[in-house]
Write a protein that holds these residues in place. Structure first.
Motif, PDB file in Angstrom:
ATOM      1  N   THR A 273      30.172 -27.181  60.183  1.00  0.00           N
ATOM      2  CA  THR A 273      29.371 -27.815  61.245  1.00  0.00           C
ATOM      3  C   THR A 273      28.437 -26.805  61.906  1.00  0.00           C
ATOM      4  O   THR A 273      27.644 -27.167  62.773  1.00  0.00           O
ATOM      5  CB  THR A 273      30.275 -28.405  62.353  1.00  0.00           C
TER       6      THR A 273
ATOM      7  N   GLN B 238      22.547 -34.774  62.975  1.00  0.00           N
ATOM      8  CA  GLN B 238      23.737 -34.736  63.829  1.00  0.00           C
ATOM      9  C   GLN B 238      23.362 -34.446  65.286  1.00  0.00           C
ATOM     10  O   GLN B 238      24.176 -33.931  66.051  1.00  0.00           O
ATOM     11  CB  GLN B 238      24.716 -33.654  63.326  1.00  0.00           C
TER      12      GLN B 238
ATOM     13  N   THR C 112      28.853 -39.953  63.990  1.00  0.00           N
ATOM     14  CA  THR C 112      28.733 -39.242  62.714  1.00  0.00           C
ATOM     15  C   THR C 112      29.583 -39.890  61.627  1.00  0.00           C
ATOM     16  O   THR C 112      30.632 -40.464  61.913  1.00  0.00           O
ATOM     17  CB  THR C 112      29.142 -37.755  62.874  1.00  0.00           C
TER      18      THR C 112
ATOM     19  N   ASP D 217      30.046 -37.886  58.914  1.00  0.00           N
ATOM     20  CA  ASP D 217      30.379 -36.685  58.153  1.00  0.00           C
ATOM     21  C   ASP D 217      31.778 -36.195  58.528  1.00  0.00           C
ATOM     22  O   ASP D 217      32.075 -35.964  59.703  1.00  0.00           O
ATOM     23  CB  ASP D 217      29.313 -35.621  58.489  1.00  0.00           C
TER      24      ASP D 217
ATOM     25  N   TYR E 268      32.023 -33.074  60.741  1.00  0.00           N
ATOM     26  CA  TYR E 268      31.700 -33.268  62.158  1.00  0.00           C
ATOM     27  C   TYR E 268      32.754 -34.103  62.877  1.00  0.00           C
ATOM     28  O   TYR E 268      32.909 -34.002  64.089  1.00  0.00           O
ATOM     29  CB  TYR E 268      30.308 -33.886  62.299  1.00  0.00           C
TER      30      TYR E 268
END
Ligand SMILES: [Zn+2]
Length: 501
Positions: free
Chosen positions: A280, A309, A376, A378, A381
């Motif tokens: 991250t 992000q 997010t 991801d 993250y």
């Protein structure tokens, strides 16, 4: 050309595969860094220390592969040869090298076997890495001149600590020079003992790490004997639940500006353990690499916008630190992370942060963590947000349990902390995925497991002793402590300052 280096701390239990190292190297190269530093300590499989090869340590073959795959990037080893050898001195074979018994992180520079070991580790390093720069460590040697052997050796010296330090590192740096390479050392101890600089070979590069200010003053002091100096800012992640972006940006900009007339800059990134998530932080690495080349792309939040992000980063690095308490910027390792994971007792998080997290700051932190999770897709993250939400939830469960316990209602108390077992199970799964995804800490997985088992143990104690079965009700801080002993009402395991000796 000035050195533009990114240094990655692998020593906090990181276990990167060859592919993860390729990923790091590729990010460094794309960001325009000229050097990738691998901060290793005991996390490298030196042929001379087969007894210290923890699972997942980087191997010489991996390093050679990365170097040949990325020929334009110099892969620089950062080893440690006095301070920060905790990964050696807390092993059965390595404990002979320690400066003090069961304390600190330093070996003894007057122990001939340790001096010999340093030579071998350095030989292994010179063999495995083809880089011009070889960083031999030297930071944070706070235990200098503690043991009787060192005190005897340094007797009569005007500055015994500086003398021991110079004797040790002067010789090791000379060895690097004799191998035709350029030695590098950290600057902090030389700033305390400037006369030790005189013993360093002229080609030595001093790495001046200043994470809360620039390097203008310190670099001048370190360069007094004509040595080259590299300015080192940091990514403020070790002192955050996730990362303090504003302070990171300020530090990088300041050190970069101060390093214009120096030999270069080295961006450091510390402590991937305790749910640090290196992947991250890649937008920061990319942003910094461009900045060091003179391309200012705006502020760091914009870098996260570009990575898709931005919303997540504003929640985690703007709104969360603004809540203060355990979320605020500080100069030391984040207390909430440590208390949840590092000391085998997550109830410490309740003890120290209960008041804050059971108030409005806790409500807001919980809501922000949920928003961050929604912001997010991801996995990388999601992890810091999951940790944040879990920490708040756990502290709140513990407080509800505490209230019932104080009323001698152990069943109700147990009901409140029972779900914490699932909370730590979820964190354990998250830690496992970070390990697979980016070589994250193996210890974090075990830390979550240990926390779950401890919650179970506490539930059992509440069941056994929560109705004053001992004739007294131990304080909740006491009954939740791993060292709690029934009938030791006065907590003799705790009350003296020598309780750990
Ligand atoms: Zn000693």
């Amino acid at each position: 050309m000035p050195i533009r280096m990114w240094m990655l701390d692998l020593a906090r239990e990181q276990a990167p595969t060859r592919d993860h190292l390729y990923q790091y190297a590729s990010i460094a190269q794309e960001a325009g860094f000229t050097h990738l530093g691998l901060y290793l300590e005991h996390r490298f499989a030196y042929p001379s220390t087969p007894w210290a090869h923890g699972k997942g340590a980087v191997t010489p073959a991996m390093v050679r592969d990365v170097a040949s795959e990325f020929p334009s990037l110099e892969i620089v080893p950062f080893i440690n040869l006095l301070g920060h050898v905790e990964g050696l001195i807390y092993t059965e074979e390595g404990k002979q090298y320690r400066e003090e018994l069961f304390k600190g992180l330093q070996a003894c520079p007057s122990c001939p076997e340790f001096v010999d070991l340093c030579g071998k580790i350095l030989d292994d390093t010179l063999q495995a890495f083809s880089s011009q720069i070889v960083h031999i460590g030297g930071d944070e040697t706070a235990q200098l001149n503690v043991c009787p052997r060192c005190q005897e050796a340094s007797e009569g010296q005007a500055d015994p600590k500086g003398w021991l330090y110079a004797r040790h590192f002067g010789a090791l740096a000379q060895k690097v020079v004799e191998a035709g390479r350029t030695p590098a050392v950290w600057g902090d101890i030389f700033l305390e003992h400037p006369e030790a600089l005189a013993t360093l070979p002229q080609s030595t590069i001093l790495f001046d790490w200043q994470y809360f200010s620039g390097v203008a003053d310190t670099a001048k002091k370190l360069g007094f004997h004509g040595h080259q100096v590299v300015g080192c800012p940091t990514i403020h992640t070790y002192n955050a639940v996730w990362c303090h972006l504003k302070e990171t940006e300020q530090n990088i900009r300041q050190v970069a500006a101060d390093s214009k007339d120096l030999s270069g800059t080295c961006l450091t990134m510390w402590e991937g353990g305790l749910f640090g998530t290196y992947d991250t932080l890649f937008p920061i690495v990319d942003w910094a690499g461009k900045l060091l080349q003179g391309h200012d792309t705006g502020d760091l939040f914009r870098a996260y916008d570009e990575a898709g992000q931005g919303k997540w980063a504003r929640l985690m690095a703007d709104e969360i630190p603004a809540l203060g308490g355990p979320f605020a910027f500080s100069k030391i390792r984040n207390g909430l992370k440590c208390r949840m994971l590092l000391y085998s007792n997550p109830f410490l998080a309740w003890m120290h942060h209960g008041e804050e997290l059971n108030g409005p700051a806790g409500d807001e932190a919980f809501a922000i963590a949920n928003k961050a999770l929604q912001a997010t897709d991801d996995e990388a993250y999601k992890l810091p947000a999951v940790f944040l939400r879990s920490a708040v939830e756990f502290v709140r469960m513990a407080e509800l349990a505490h209230k019932e316990y104080a009323l001698c209602q152990p069943d109700a108390a147990i009901g409140h902390i029972a779900p914490a077992r699932y909370l730590f199970e979820t964190l354990e799964r998250t830690a496992k995925s970070a390990h697979t995804r980016i070589g994250g800490s193996l210890a974090d997985i075990e830390r979550c497991k240990a926390a779950r088992l401890h919650v179970e143990k506490v539930m059992d104690r509440l069941r056994k002793y929560g109705r004053r079965e001992l004739g007294y009700l131990p304080a909740f801080e006491v009954i939740t402590n791993p060292r709690f002993m029934p009938h030791d009402q006065g907590c003799w395991w705790l009350v003296n300052q020598w309780a750990n000796q």
